[in-house]
Design a protein around this motif. Structure first.
Motif, PDB file in Angstrom:
ATOM      1  N   THR A  25       3.987  13.584 -10.243  1.00 46.80           N
ATOM      2  CA  THR A  25       4.884  14.732 -10.568  1.00 46.80           C
ATOM      3  C   THR A  25       6.002  14.422 -12.097  1.00 46.80           C
ATOM      4  OG1 THR A  25       6.682  12.894  -9.030  1.00 46.80           O
ATOM      5  CG2 THR A  25       5.757  14.589  -7.943  1.00 46.80           C
ATOM      6  N   ASP A  26       5.681  13.474 -11.954  1.00 43.19           N
ATOM      7  CA  ASP A  26       5.720  13.278 -13.596  1.00 43.19           C
ATOM      8  C   ASP A  26       5.675  13.985 -14.736  1.00 43.19           C
ATOM      9  OD1 ASP A  26       7.755  12.269 -15.616  1.00 43.19           O
ATOM     10  OD2 ASP A  26       6.929  10.406 -15.667  1.00 43.19           O
ATOM     11  N   ILE A  27       3.797  13.885 -14.378  1.00 45.18           N
ATOM     12  CA  ILE A  27       2.628  14.528 -15.657  1.00 45.18           C
ATOM     13  C   ILE A  27       2.842  16.084 -15.233  1.00 45.18           C
ATOM     14  CG2 ILE A  27       0.609  15.164 -15.356  1.00 45.18           C
ATOM     15  CD1 ILE A  27      -0.309  12.511 -14.851  1.00 45.18           C
ATOM     16  N   ILE A  78      10.532  12.392 -11.618  1.00 47.11           N
ATOM     17  CA  ILE A  78      10.705  11.723 -10.202  1.00 47.11           C
ATOM     18  C   ILE A  78      12.205  11.729 -10.128  1.00 47.11           C
ATOM     19  CG2 ILE A  78      10.326   8.907 -10.285  1.00 47.11           C
ATOM     20  CD1 ILE A  78      10.105   8.946 -13.385  1.00 47.11           C
ATOM     21  N   TYR A  79      11.417  11.537  -8.524  1.00 46.58           N
ATOM     22  CA  TYR A  79      12.517  12.626  -7.390  1.00 46.58           C
ATOM     23  C   TYR A  79      13.349  10.988  -6.792  1.00 46.58           C
ATOM     24  CZ  TYR A  79       9.947  16.534  -7.246  1.00 46.58           C
ATOM     25  OH  TYR A  79       9.307  17.729  -7.482  1.00 46.58           O
ATOM     26  N   ASN A  80      14.280  11.139  -6.581  1.00 45.93           N
ATOM     27  CA  ASN A  80      15.414   9.969  -6.299  1.00 45.93           C
ATOM     28  C   ASN A  80      14.777   9.746  -5.132  1.00 45.93           C
ATOM     29  OD1 ASN A  80      16.721  10.271  -8.607  1.00 45.93           O
ATOM     30  ND2 ASN A  80      18.408  11.167  -7.366  1.00 45.93           N
ATOM     31  N   SER A  81      14.304  10.114  -4.094  1.00 42.93           N
ATOM     32  CA  SER A  81      13.530   9.574  -2.480  1.00 42.93           C
ATOM     33  C   SER A  81      13.357   9.166  -2.759  1.00 42.93           C
ATOM     34  CB  SER A  81      13.631  11.240  -1.620  1.00 42.93           C
ATOM     35  OG  SER A  81      12.741  11.983  -2.670  1.00 42.93           O
ATOM     36  N   VAL A  82      11.935   9.284  -3.798  1.00 38.69           N
ATOM     37  CA  VAL A  82      10.373   8.779  -4.108  1.00 38.69           C
ATOM     38  C   VAL A  82      11.002   6.850  -4.611  1.00 38.69           C
ATOM     39  CG1 VAL A  82       8.581   8.258  -5.083  1.00 38.69           C
ATOM     40  CG2 VAL A  82       8.983  10.701  -4.029  1.00 38.69           C
ATOM     41  N   SER A  83      12.153   7.061  -5.435  1.00 35.81           N
ATOM     42  CA  SER A  83      11.797   5.662  -5.795  1.00 35.81           C
ATOM     43  C   SER A  83      13.131   5.109  -5.285  1.00 35.81           C
ATOM     44  CB  SER A  83      13.457   5.950  -7.093  1.00 35.81           C
ATOM     45  OG  SER A  83      12.368   6.643  -8.082  1.00 35.81           O
ATOM     46  N   ASN A 106       1.139  -1.361  -0.021  1.00 31.84           N
ATOM     47  CA  ASN A 106       0.129  -0.025  -0.050  1.00 31.84           C
ATOM     48  C   ASN A 106       0.833   1.603   0.111  1.00 31.84           C
ATOM     49  OD1 ASN A 106      -2.541  -1.131   0.199  1.00 31.84           O
ATOM     50  ND2 ASN A 106      -2.416  -1.452   1.702  1.00 31.84           N
ATOM     51  N   ALA A 107       1.952   1.224   0.686  1.00 28.28           N
ATOM     52  CA  ALA A 107       2.583   2.687   0.511  1.00 28.28           C
ATOM     53  C   ALA A 107       3.296   3.085  -0.218  1.00 28.28           C
ATOM     54  CB  ALA A 107       3.567   2.296   1.480  1.00 28.28           C
ATOM     55  N   ALA A 108       3.654   1.425  -1.050  1.00 24.43           N
ATOM     56  CA  ALA A 108       4.877   1.350  -2.184  1.00 24.43           C
ATOM     57  C   ALA A 108       3.653   1.745  -2.999  1.00 24.43           C
ATOM     58  CB  ALA A 108       5.249   0.424  -2.740  1.00 24.43           C
ATOM     59  N   SER A 109       2.468   2.303  -2.858  1.00 20.52           N
ATOM     60  CA  SER A 109       1.441   2.063  -4.063  1.00 20.52           C
ATOM     61  C   SER A 109       1.025   3.182  -4.450  1.00 20.52           C
ATOM     62  CB  SER A 109       0.036   1.169  -4.386  1.00 20.52           C
ATOM     63  OG  SER A 109       0.225   0.265  -4.095  1.00 20.52           O
ATOM     64  N   PHE A 110       0.950   3.963  -2.925  1.00 21.00           N
ATOM     65  CA  PHE A 110       1.338   5.217  -2.936  1.00 21.00           C
ATOM     66  C   PHE A 110       1.936   6.064  -3.497  1.00 21.00           C
ATOM     67  CE2 PHE A 110       1.754   9.243  -0.136  1.00 21.00           C
ATOM     68  CZ  PHE A 110       0.693   9.655  -0.119  1.00 21.00           C
ATOM     69  N   LEU A 111       3.275   5.984  -3.249  1.00 25.89           N
ATOM     70  CA  LEU A 111       4.738   6.534  -3.470  1.00 25.89           C
ATOM     71  C   LEU A 111       4.391   6.748  -5.359  1.00 25.89           C
ATOM     72  CD1 LEU A 111       6.883   4.789  -1.078  1.00 25.89           C
ATOM     73  CD2 LEU A 111       5.992   7.791  -1.744  1.00 25.89           C
ATOM     74  N   LEU A 112       3.926   5.511  -6.283  1.00 24.64           N
ATOM     75  CA  LEU A 112       3.632   4.821  -7.228  1.00 24.64           C
ATOM     76  C   LEU A 112       3.107   6.257  -7.774  1.00 24.64           C
ATOM     77  CD1 LEU A 112       4.851   1.488  -7.929  1.00 24.64           C
ATOM     78  CD2 LEU A 112       5.293   2.868  -8.849  1.00 24.64           C
ATOM     79  N   VAL A 113       1.816   6.586  -6.844  1.00 24.79           N
ATOM     80  CA  VAL A 113       0.800   7.478  -7.821  1.00 24.79           C
ATOM     81  C   VAL A 113       1.403   8.867  -7.691  1.00 24.79           C
ATOM     82  CG1 VAL A 113      -1.118   8.953  -7.486  1.00 24.79           C
ATOM     83  CG2 VAL A 113      -1.020   6.107  -7.224  1.00 24.79           C
ATOM     84  N   GLY A 160      15.538   8.870 -14.997  1.00 21.98           N
ATOM     85  CA  GLY A 160      14.198   9.108 -13.423  1.00 21.98           C
ATOM     86  C   GLY A 160      13.415   7.462 -13.493  1.00 21.98           C
ATOM     87  N   ASP A 161      12.817   7.437 -14.862  1.00 19.47           N
ATOM     88  CA  ASP A 161      12.442   6.620 -15.263  1.00 19.47           C
ATOM     89  C   ASP A 161      13.226   4.839 -15.294  1.00 19.47           C
ATOM     90  OD1 ASP A 161      10.244   8.239 -16.031  1.00 19.47           O
ATOM     91  OD2 ASP A 161      10.659   8.296 -18.039  1.00 19.47           O
ATOM     92  N   VAL A 162      13.918   4.887 -15.230  1.00 22.65           N
ATOM     93  CA  VAL A 162      14.556   3.928 -15.454  1.00 22.65           C
ATOM     94  C   VAL A 162      15.291   3.010 -13.743  1.00 22.65           C
ATOM     95  CG1 VAL A 162      17.333   3.240 -15.260  1.00 22.65           C
ATOM     96  CG2 VAL A 162      16.505   4.248 -17.447  1.00 22.65           C
ATOM     97  N   LYS A 163      15.379   4.540 -12.909  1.00 28.95           N
ATOM     98  CA  LYS A 163      15.537   4.309 -11.644  1.00 28.95           C
ATOM     99  C   LYS A 163      14.034   4.170 -10.788  1.00 28.95           C
ATOM    100  CE  LYS A 163      17.647   8.387 -11.208  1.00 28.95           C
ATOM    101  NZ  LYS A 163      17.873  10.315 -10.589  1.00 28.95           N
ATOM    102  N   LEU A 164      13.103   4.579 -11.722  1.00 25.57           N
ATOM    103  CA  LEU A 164      12.024   3.854 -10.785  1.00 25.57           C
ATOM    104  C   LEU A 164      11.851   2.497 -11.159  1.00 25.57           C
ATOM    105  CD1 LEU A 164       9.448   4.664  -9.618  1.00 25.57           C
ATOM    106  CD2 LEU A 164       8.002   5.205 -11.390  1.00 25.57           C
TER     107      LEU A 164
END
Length: 161
Positions: free
Chosen positions: A20-22, A27-32, A8-15, A75-79
């Motif tokens: 932020t990407d839109i 895509i923030y490094n801290s979120v990844s 659930n936490a990962a899903s929230f961070l993905l959303v 950012g996409d690669v890191k995500l």
């Protein structure tokens, strides 16, 4: 229970990363990093933590080359590398397929938005807006949205939802 909380936490961070990407194509490094830590926790609860880490290490050169060729942004690669442990290894091909299908729809939406703007009755854009648009790549696609959708589809499918 721990796996459910981490998912659930990962899903929230993905959303959050999709948003932020839109908004800013970032895509923030801290979120990844947080998603990766949560994904490792999920893999640990499944019992295949070491295999998942080895998969990330094995796939890193491939995604690095895709970044060098400017097929993916950094950012996409890191995500993508961060979300790999969220799904079992036997579903990895399915994950990449889900991300690709979602990416196709995101790209089609990005191509349709300028066309919809042409048919509106709004006045022409100002010089400031035109120069701001030129600073961005004309084919910039927020692929973080596709990654988030693909991962959410696969994790829901894995959970039987």
């Amino acid at each position: 229970m721990l796996q459910c909380i981490a998912l659930n936490a990962a899903s929230f961070l993905l959303v959050l990363s999709a948003g932020t990407d839109i908004r800013s194509r970032t895509i923030y490094n801290s979120v990844s990093l947080c998603i990766f830590v949560l994904a490792i926790l999920v893999a640990y609860t499944r019992g295949d933590c070491l295999r998942e880490i080895l998969a990330v290490i094995f796939l890193f050169p491939l995604f690095y080359v895709l970044w060098i060729l400017r097929i993916f942004g950094g950012g996409d690669v890191k995500l993508i590398l961060a979300v790999i442990p969220l799904v079992p290894l036997y579903r990895l091909v399915s994950l990449f397929l889900s991300i690709s299908i979602a990416g196709m729809f995101v790209a089609l939406c990005c191509m349709a938005v300028p066309l919809l703007g042409r048919w509106s009755n709004k006045p022409k854009a100002s010089l400031r807006e035109v120069s701001a648009l030129r600073m961005k790549s004309p084919i910039s696609v927020p692929y973080g949205v596709a990654i988030a959708v693909g991962v959410l589809v696969e994790t829901f499918r894995d959970q039987g939802i």
